[in-house]
Enzyme design. Structure first.
Site, PDB file in Angstrom:
ATOM      1  N   SER A 253       0.833  -1.211   0.000  1.00 49.18           N
ATOM      2  CA  SER A 253       0.000   0.000   0.000  1.00 49.18           C
ATOM      3  C   SER A 253       0.867   1.261   0.000  1.00 49.18           C
ATOM      4  CB  SER A 253      -0.976   0.008   1.178  1.00 49.18           C
ATOM      5  OG  SER A 253      -0.297   0.104   2.409  1.00 49.18           O
ATOM      6  N   ASN A 254       1.992   1.240   0.698  1.00 46.38           N
ATOM      7  CA  ASN A 254       2.907   2.384   0.639  1.00 46.38           C
ATOM      8  C   ASN A 254       3.533   2.493  -0.747  1.00 46.38           C
ATOM      9  OD1 ASN A 254       3.070   4.010   3.052  1.00 46.38           O
ATOM     10  ND2 ASN A 254       3.783   2.186   4.098  1.00 46.38           N
TER      11      ASN A 254
ATOM     12  N   LYS B  73      23.356 -14.954   3.754  1.00 45.97           N
ATOM     13  CA  LYS B  73      22.770 -13.621   3.559  1.00 45.97           C
ATOM     14  C   LYS B  73      23.611 -12.822   2.574  1.00 45.97           C
ATOM     15  CE  LYS B  73      21.023  -9.570   5.906  1.00 45.97           C
ATOM     16  NZ  LYS B  73      20.328  -9.108   7.076  1.00 45.97           N
TER      17      LYS B  73
ATOM     18  N   MET C 105      10.357  -6.660   5.151  1.00 49.47           N
ATOM     19  CA  MET C 105      10.474  -7.210   6.498  1.00 49.47           C
ATOM     20  C   MET C 105      11.792  -7.938   6.760  1.00 49.47           C
ATOM     21  SD  MET C 105       7.733  -5.930   7.519  1.00 49.47           S
ATOM     22  CE  MET C 105       7.634  -6.553   9.174  1.00 49.47           C
ATOM     23  N   ARG C 106      12.856  -7.466   6.147  1.00 44.41           N
ATOM     24  CA  ARG C 106      14.182  -8.044   6.373  1.00 44.41           C
ATOM     25  C   ARG C 106      15.162  -6.934   6.748  1.00 44.41           C
ATOM     26  NH1 ARG C 106      14.197 -12.979   5.002  1.00 44.41           N
ATOM     27  NH2 ARG C 106      16.440 -13.183   5.143  1.00 44.41           N
ATOM     28  N   LEU C 107      16.107  -7.264   7.606  1.00 42.09           N
ATOM     29  CA  LEU C 107      17.180  -6.316   7.903  1.00 42.09           C
ATOM     30  C   LEU C 107      18.118  -6.243   6.702  1.00 42.09           C
ATOM     31  CD1 LEU C 107      18.271  -7.027  11.591  1.00 42.09           C
ATOM     32  CD2 LEU C 107      17.226  -4.952  10.688  1.00 42.09           C
TER      33      LEU C 107
ATOM     34  N   ASN D 205      13.618   4.029   4.935  1.00 38.28           N
ATOM     35  CA  ASN D 205      12.557   3.163   5.451  1.00 38.28           C
ATOM     36  C   ASN D 205      11.467   4.015   6.100  1.00 38.28           C
ATOM     37  OD1 ASN D 205      11.347   0.624   6.179  1.00 38.28           O
ATOM     38  ND2 ASN D 205      12.101   0.900   8.254  1.00 38.28           N
TER      39      ASN D 205
ATOM     40  N   HIS E 163       8.511   3.593   9.172  1.00 37.76           N
ATOM     41  CA  HIS E 163       8.181   2.727  10.308  1.00 37.76           C
ATOM     42  C   HIS E 163       6.965   3.298  11.029  1.00 37.76           C
ATOM     43  CE1 HIS E 163       8.977  -0.250  13.395  1.00 37.76           C
ATOM     44  NE2 HIS E 163       8.766   0.683  14.297  1.00 37.76           N
TER      45      HIS E 163
END
Length: 191
Positions: free
Chosen positions: A14-15, A66, A91-93, A108, A110
């Site tokens: 949605s963003n 990673k 949803m990942r660092l 980002n 939040h």
């Protein structure tokens, strides 16, 4: 100079949709050159298809480490010739490979007034704590969990049910993100 950016999202997007609309309407001076997701079934990939924007999906589980995963992501970003990464429900660092490839160019959003309630389910954390005011934060990404330098914040009053509060927070996100990015990119153009 037009800022070329990729949107990273893990879910509905949605963003991402709000940012796309802002670019179409000239409220955000930038070009979405790609949409990336770590989830195969993320609806944001369908949105990208509808917009005619290239999309890519890579599963972290398909890589030995990673670092290998992030290198594959970086290879895709180089194809798209990306200037900035815009996280919109990703949803990942972000790890060292992408952080070093895009220093101070990963942003980002939040759903809290950081440093309060970092990490997952910030809205649930705020409600459980009993705050009357929560909000939205746009920040640069660093190696921590929602710890990077803050670019912009907007307060949102906790009202009614969780769903009602989420609706107000999403509305604030959609406005604040485009404003903060446009300001950041305007400063980038002046440099």
């Amino acid at each position: 100079m037009t800022i070329r950016f990729a949107i990273f999202a893990s879910g509905s997007g949605s963003n991402a949709e709000a940012l796309y609309q802002a670019t179409v309407e000239g409220q955000l001076r930038g070009e979405i050159v790609g949409v990336f997701s770590d989830k195969e079934d993320a609806y944001v990939l369908e949105r990208a298809k509808k917009w005619g924007v290239p999309a890519a999906q890579l599963s972290p589980k398909a890589y030995a480490s990673k670092a290998d995963y992030e290198q594959a992501v970086l290879d895709q970003l180089r194809i798209w010739q990306v200037d900035f990464l815009v996280l919109a429900g990703y949803m990942r660092l972000i790890g060292p490979i992408l952080l070093s490839a895009f220093p101070n160019k990963i942003v980002n959003i939040h759903p809290s007034l950081l440093p309060a309630f970092p990490g997952k389910d910030a809205i649930g954390q705020a409600l459980a704590y009993g705050v009357q005011i929560t909000g939205v934060t746009v920040h640069l990404v660093d190696a921590g969990m929602d710890t990077g330098p803050i670019l912009a914040q907007r307060a949102v009053e906790v009202q009614g049910t969780r769903e009602q509060t989420e609706t107000f927070i999403h509305a604030a996100e959609h406005e604040l993100y485009k404003e903060a990015l446009d300001q950041l990119w305007n400063e980038e153009r002046i440099k």
